[in-house]
Design a protein around this motif. Structure first.
Motif, PDB file in Angstrom:
ATOM      1  N   GLN A  92       0.841  -1.201   0.000  1.00 11.21           N
ATOM      2  CA  GLN A  92       0.000   0.000   0.000  1.00 11.21           C
ATOM      3  C   GLN A  92       0.872   1.245   0.000  1.00 11.21           C
ATOM      4  O   GLN A  92       2.054   1.170   0.338  1.00 11.21           O
ATOM      5  N   HIS A  94       0.365   5.579   1.258  1.00  8.88           N
ATOM      6  CA  HIS A  94      -0.498   6.554   1.929  1.00  8.88           C
ATOM      7  C   HIS A  94       0.329   7.807   2.170  1.00  8.88           C
ATOM      8  O   HIS A  94       1.543   7.813   1.915  1.00  8.88           O
ATOM      9  N   HIS A  96       0.926  11.535   4.814  1.00 12.96           N
ATOM     10  CA  HIS A  96       0.712  12.276   6.075  1.00 12.96           C
ATOM     11  C   HIS A  96       0.814  13.748   5.692  1.00 12.96           C
ATOM     12  O   HIS A  96       1.672  14.111   4.864  1.00 12.96           O
ATOM     13  N   VAL A 121       4.708   1.339   1.216  1.00 12.93           N
ATOM     14  CA  VAL A 121       4.906   0.290   2.218  1.00 12.93           C
ATOM     15  C   VAL A 121       5.095  -1.072   1.547  1.00 12.93           C
ATOM     16  O   VAL A 121       4.262  -1.477   0.725  1.00 12.93           O
ATOM     17  N   GLU A 132       0.686  -9.080   7.533  1.00 10.96           N
ATOM     18  CA  GLU A 132       0.354  -9.123   8.968  1.00 10.96           C
ATOM     19  C   GLU A 132       1.417  -9.873   9.775  1.00 10.96           C
ATOM     20  O   GLU A 132       1.622  -9.603  10.946  1.00 10.96           O
ATOM     21  N   VAL A 135       4.783  -7.579   9.750  1.00  8.42           N
ATOM     22  CA  VAL A 135       4.688  -6.321  10.510  1.00  8.42           C
ATOM     23  C   VAL A 135       5.171  -6.496  11.948  1.00  8.42           C
ATOM     24  O   VAL A 135       5.511  -5.526  12.609  1.00  8.42           O
ATOM     25  N   MET A 136       5.251  -7.794  12.382  1.00  5.29           N
ATOM     26  CA  MET A 136       5.694  -8.048  13.759  1.00  5.29           C
ATOM     27  C   MET A 136       7.167  -8.431  13.823  1.00  5.29           C
ATOM     28  O   MET A 136       7.699  -8.680  14.896  1.00  5.29           O
ATOM     29  N   THR A 200       4.817   4.259  12.170  1.00  6.41           N
ATOM     30  CA  THR A 200       4.524   5.523  12.880  1.00  6.41           C
ATOM     31  C   THR A 200       3.073   5.564  13.352  1.00  6.41           C
ATOM     32  O   THR A 200       2.605   6.591  13.834  1.00  6.41           O
ATOM     33  N   THR A 201       2.361   4.438  13.170  1.00 10.10           N
ATOM     34  CA  THR A 201       1.007   4.325  13.741  1.00 10.10           C
ATOM     35  C   THR A 201       0.947   2.986  14.485  1.00 10.10           C
ATOM     36  O   THR A 201       1.785   2.111  14.238  1.00 10.10           O
ATOM     37  N   PRO A 202      -0.018   2.828  15.374  1.00  8.41           N
ATOM     38  CA  PRO A 202      -0.137   1.545  16.062  1.00  8.41           C
ATOM     39  C   PRO A 202      -0.168   0.397  15.053  1.00  8.41           C
ATOM     40  O   PRO A 202      -0.701   0.571  13.955  1.00  8.41           O
TER      41      PRO A 202
HETATM   42  N1  LIG Z   1       3.245   5.322   8.561  1.00 10.61           N
HETATM   43  S1  LIG Z   1       3.927   3.908   8.302  1.00 10.61           S
HETATM   44  O1  LIG Z   1       4.503   3.915   6.951  1.00 10.61           O
HETATM   45  O2  LIG Z   1       4.838   3.616   9.377  1.00 10.61           O
HETATM   46  C1  LIG Z   1       2.721   2.662   8.281  1.00 10.61           C
HETATM   47  C2  LIG Z   1       1.625   2.734   9.105  1.00 10.61           C
HETATM   48  C3  LIG Z   1       0.639   1.728   9.066  1.00 10.61           C
HETATM   49  C4  LIG Z   1       0.799   0.655   8.206  1.00 10.61           C
HETATM   50  C5  LIG Z   1      -0.242  -0.396   8.104  1.00 10.61           C
HETATM   51  O3  LIG Z   1      -0.689  -0.733   7.001  1.00 10.61           O
HETATM   52  N2  LIG Z   1      -0.713  -0.996   9.193  1.00 10.61           N
HETATM   53  C6  LIG Z   1      -0.115  -0.964  10.508  1.00 10.61           C
HETATM   54  C7  LIG Z   1      -0.791  -2.122  11.161  1.00 10.61           C
HETATM   55  N3  LIG Z   1      -2.119  -2.127  10.600  1.00 10.61           N
HETATM   56  C8  LIG Z   1      -2.899  -3.361  10.731  1.00 10.61           C
HETATM   57  C9  LIG Z   1      -2.273  -4.329  11.693  1.00 10.61           C
HETATM   58  C10 LIG Z   1      -1.591  -5.418  11.197  1.00 10.61           C
HETATM   59  C11 LIG Z   1      -1.034  -6.322  12.090  1.00 10.61           C
HETATM   60  C12 LIG Z   1      -1.139  -6.121  13.463  1.00 10.61           C
HETATM   61  C13 LIG Z   1      -1.835  -5.005  13.942  1.00 10.61           C
HETATM   62  C14 LIG Z   1      -2.406  -4.086  13.057  1.00 10.61           C
HETATM   63  C15 LIG Z   1      -1.891  -1.837   9.162  1.00 10.61           C
HETATM   64  C16 LIG Z   1       1.907   0.570   7.391  1.00 10.61           C
HETATM   65  C17 LIG Z   1       2.868   1.581   7.428  1.00 10.61           C
END
Ligand SMILES: NS(=O)(=O)c1ccc(C(=O)N2CCN(Cc3ccccc3)C2)cc1
Ligand SMILES: [Zn+2]
Length: 263
Positions: A92, A94, A96, A121, A132, A135-136, A200-202
């Motif tokens: 994706q 996005h 800010h 991303v 998913e 991301v961890m 930068t977001t939960p």
């Molecule tokens: N600003 S940033 O680039 O850092 C960014 C922020 C959000 C995301 C994003 O797509 N998600 C963060 C987690 N969320 C859903 C999620 C997935 C697993 C566990 C919990 C929640 C989706 C990606 C990049």
């Protein structure tokens, strides 16, 4: 020690309450990049950014930003090279932005704020099978950050700007296909900074290899004004709140090194 959770000092974010302690908490994003403290790394490879417009699927308002989402079930839109060991898939992008052109970006360079910042991303499709999952994990994600400046109209962005009124409210989604995110890249993608950071977001997980482009892109004042016409709130809610200032405050560097691909 890494297991000790540190209290991340941060002002309360207008959009969501910053958690007081983040597991580890020593590689949080965003940060200020001090040019004279970044280390030129001659071993950084050129970036290989290959996007297929046919993977573009929809655009939606998630109540914090608007996301353009891609089919990431195959390796059609990928990112390799630079600081990355593996191949990453685009899932994706996005933005800010601020309520005024004076601020809005998440990262800064020598404290210089930009009116907006684009995040492309990607997740590590060699090590993991889903976003998913990645991301961890440490180095599960790679995000390209591109600064936006107000200037001439960005012709490639206009197709996206024209779709925004249809997703004014939170949780609205519309089909958005055959868009080439490559048109949003600056002409020079050889000059960038890179550092180990977080979302930068939960859930703020410390899974991101950040790649911040030195060259910004230009968009017109009117194009940016359409971003600000979006709403944080859903159609059902009474009070409508303009989607602006959807950036996180800056986080401590904690001894991290920011490398540059240029001397
Ligand atoms: N600003 S940033 O680039 O850092 C960014 C922020 C959000 C995301 C994003 O797509 N998600 C963060 C987690 N969320 C859903 C999620 C997935 C697993 C566990 C919990 C929640 C989706 C990606 C990049
Ligand atoms: Zn972002």
């Amino acid at each position: 020690t890494a297991s000790s959770s540190r209290f991340v000092l941060s002002r309360v974010h207008p959009m969501w309450q910053e958690p007081l302690a983040i597991p580890g908490g020593d590689r949080q994003s965003p940060i200020n990049i001090t040019m004279r403290k970044s280390i030129y790394d001659p071993h950084l490879q050129p970036l290989s950014i290959r996007y297929d417009p046919r993977t573009c699927q929809q655009i939606w308002n998630n109540g914090y930003s608007f996301l353009v989402e891609f089919d990431d079930t195959t390796d059609k839109s990928t990112l390799r090279g630079g600081p990355l060991e593996d191949q990453y898939r685009l899932c994706q992008f996005h933005f800010h932005w601020g309520e005024s052109n004076a601020w809005g970006s998440e990262h800064t360079v020598d404290r210089c704020l930009y009116p907006a910042e684009l995040h492309l991303v990607h997740w590590n499709s060699e090590k993991y099978s889903l976003f998913e999952e990645a991301v961890m994990e440490e180095n599960g994600l790679a995000v390209i950050g591109i600064f936006l400046k107000v200037g001439k109209r960005h012709d490639g962005l206009q197709k996206l700007v024209d779709a925004l009124p249809a997703i004014r409210h939170k949780d609205s989604v519309v089909e958005f296909t055959r868009f080439d995110p490559g048109c949003l890249l600056p002409s020079n993608t050889d000059n960038y900074w890179t550092y180990a950071g977080s979302l930068t977001t939960p859930p703020l997980t410390e899974a991101v290899t950040w790649i911040i482009m030195k060259q910004h892109i230009e968009v017109s004042h009117d194009q940016l004004a359409v971003f600000r016409s979006l709403l944080f709130t859903s159609a059902e809610e009474e009070a409508q709140k303009s989607m602006v200032n959807n950036f996180r405050c800056q986080q401590p560097l904690r001894g991290r090194t920011v490398r540059s691909s240029f001397s």
